[in-house]
Design a protein around this motif. Structure first.
Motif, PDB file in Angstrom:
ATOM      1  N   LEU A  71       0.885  -1.162  -0.424  1.00 43.68           N
ATOM      2  CA  LEU A  71      -0.033   0.104  -0.267  1.00 43.68           C
ATOM      3  C   LEU A  71       1.173   1.255   0.334  1.00 43.68           C
ATOM      4  N   ARG A  72       1.087   1.593   1.342  1.00 43.27           N
ATOM      5  CA  ARG A  72       2.681   2.776   1.457  1.00 43.27           C
ATOM      6  C   ARG A  72       3.741   2.151   2.086  1.00 43.27           C
TER       7      ARG A  72
ATOM      8  N   PHE B 201      -0.563  -0.098  11.669  1.00 38.59           N
ATOM      9  CA  PHE B 201      -2.251   0.110  13.008  1.00 38.59           C
ATOM     10  C   PHE B 201      -1.985  -0.660  13.365  1.00 38.59           C
TER      11      PHE B 201
ATOM     12  N   GLU C  29       3.256   8.056   8.660  1.00 37.83           N
ATOM     13  CA  GLU C  29       1.468   7.348   8.879  1.00 37.83           C
ATOM     14  C   GLU C  29       1.130   8.112   9.531  1.00 37.83           C
TER      15      GLU C  29
ATOM     16  N   GLY D  83       4.043  15.243   7.656  1.00 43.84           N
ATOM     17  CA  GLY D  83       4.411  14.969   6.018  1.00 43.84           C
ATOM     18  C   GLY D  83       3.988  13.671   5.833  1.00 43.84           C
ATOM     19  N   ALA D  84       4.912  13.772   4.514  1.00 45.39           N
ATOM     20  CA  ALA D  84       4.533  11.750   3.832  1.00 45.39           C
ATOM     21  C   ALA D  84       6.254  11.738   3.314  1.00 45.39           C
ATOM     22  N   MET D  85       6.664  10.517   3.234  1.00 48.98           N
ATOM     23  CA  MET D  85       7.466  10.275   2.077  1.00 48.98           C
ATOM     24  C   MET D  85       6.639   9.749   0.844  1.00 48.98           C
ATOM     25  N   ARG D  86       7.326  10.214  -0.886  1.00 48.37           N
ATOM     26  CA  ARG D  86       7.616  10.328  -1.417  1.00 48.37           C
ATOM     27  C   ARG D  86       8.596   9.181  -2.649  1.00 48.37           C
ATOM     28  N   ARG D  87       7.993   8.566  -3.657  1.00 49.24           N
ATOM     29  CA  ARG D  87       9.535   7.701  -3.890  1.00 49.24           C
ATOM     30  C   ARG D  87      10.913   8.172  -4.151  1.00 49.24           C
TER      31      ARG D  87
ATOM     32  N   GLU E 259      13.693  10.542  -6.150  1.00 48.93           N
ATOM     33  CA  GLU E 259      13.034  11.338  -7.437  1.00 48.93           C
ATOM     34  C   GLU E 259      14.063  10.303  -8.377  1.00 48.93           C
TER      35      GLU E 259
ATOM     36  N   LEU F 252      13.956   7.373  -8.853  1.00 42.45           N
ATOM     37  CA  LEU F 252      12.769   5.990  -8.306  1.00 42.45           C
ATOM     38  C   LEU F 252      13.654   4.754  -8.263  1.00 42.45           C
TER      39      LEU F 252
ATOM     40  N   TYR G 276       8.350  14.717   1.614  1.00 42.35           N
ATOM     41  CA  TYR G 276       7.062  15.607   1.577  1.00 42.35           C
ATOM     42  C   TYR G 276       6.587  16.926   2.522  1.00 42.35           C
TER      43      TYR G 276
END
Lengths: 84, 228
Positions: free
Chosen positions: B57-58, B65, B94, B100-104, B106, B108, B148
């Motif tokens: 999922l992420r 959870f 999370e 904030g949050a994490m992205r892939r 740059e 990849l 991010y």
């Protein structure tokens, strides 16, 4: 029963490195008409009927787990399926 | 001082965390499985790197959870030191313990190599033994470390001096403002992508991460042991 389709994509304001890479590739293949590519996730949920409004439940699940509201948007389609 | 090392299915830096606390610091440490429901008796919580729940999922989305996370939230509210490294940082994001949050990345690509970090805030319980703006070398190993947050959150991070580590020189993953690690407003929850637990002995190529763990113990001693 409900069949629910959930689509999750990165928000417009968030750069999508995968989408950018795919767009570049399409570009070199000659598809210069492609202006933008956004990569996302597609989920299918089968949900039993309960007392709670299904849309409310789906929204809640999207916001709590299926998407991360900080960087992602979601949309969904709900179909009621007939059990034979 | 007693450290809890939380273990999720798919954690893979738990042994390094345990080693840092137990062998390098000489403190007590125990593994705590993700479905445990108590952190009683622990003074600090270490959330290790890895790929909890296969990153499905992420990153960190499912681990967040796990039953033990309720206790981690309580420990955070109680002011105990919580350190999340790599996947542990992703879990903290999370869980909403950090903004904030994490992205892939740059590029990849999964990147695994030593990087230079600047200590941007040495007035935290995790960094008090470093000098302000000291440059340290610590390895990174991640595919999703591209931090991010929106403009308002970034402004608030800066205003409250919550940016603790930034990448010095080249930014390996494209993170906003070269952010490598941030702390919460209360100053007891630190999340960082680089792995200090992999830099605790010159045998491992460097010991620049050790001061982070020593800072935690120092703060704890000053708060509890000295008074006692």
């Amino acid at each position: 029963m409900y069949k629910v389709k959930v689509y999750v994509t990165l928000r417009e304001s968030v750069l999508d490195p995968q989408g950018t890479a795919v767009k570049k590739s399409l570009d070199t293949m000659g598809y210069q008409a492609v202006e933008d590519v956004r990569i996302g996730k597609y989920m299918e949920l089968t949900i039993e009927k309960t007392d709670r409004d299904v849309e409310e439940v789906v929204k809640e699940m999207c916001e709590r787990l299926l998407s991360n509201p900080v960087i992602e948007d979601y949309r969904y389609e709900i179909e009621e399926s007939v059990v034979l | 001082m007693k450290f809890a090392v939380i273990v999720f299915p798919g954690s893979n830096c738990d042994v390094d965390m345990y080693h840092a606390a137990k062998d390098e610091l000489g403190e007590e440490a125990e593994y705590v499985w993700h479905d445990a429901t108590s952190l009683e008796g622990f003074d600090a919580v270490l959330l290790p790197g890895g790929f909890s729940f296969g990153d499905y999922l992420r990153t960190g989305a499912i681990a967040r959870f796990s039953p033990i996370m309720n206790e981690v939230v309580k420990a955070a509210q109680a002011g105990k030191p919580i350190l999340g490294v790599c996947n542990g940082f992703q879990v903290l994001l999370e869980a909403g313990l950090l903004p904030g949050a994490m992205r892939r990345n740059e590029s990849l690509k999964f990147i695994c190599r030593p990087v230079n970090l600047a200590v941007k805030n040495n007035e935290t319980m995790f960094t008090s033994l470093y000098n302000q703006d000291e440059v340290i070398q610590v390895p990174i190993a991640h595919g999703e470390g591209n931090y991010y947050c929106d403009a308002a959150t970034l402004a608030s991070l800066k205003e409250n001096n919550q940016i603790v580590f930034t990448y010095e020189g080249t930014n390996p993953n494209g993170s906003i403002e070269d952010i490598a690690g941030i702390i919460n407003k209360d100053g007891n929850v630190l999340g960082m992508m680089p792995h200090p637990e992999r830099a605790v002995d010159s045998l491992l190529g460097g010991a620049d991460g050790l001061k982070l763990f020593k800072s935690i113990v120092k703060q704890w001693r000053e708060t509890y042991a000295v008074k006692a």
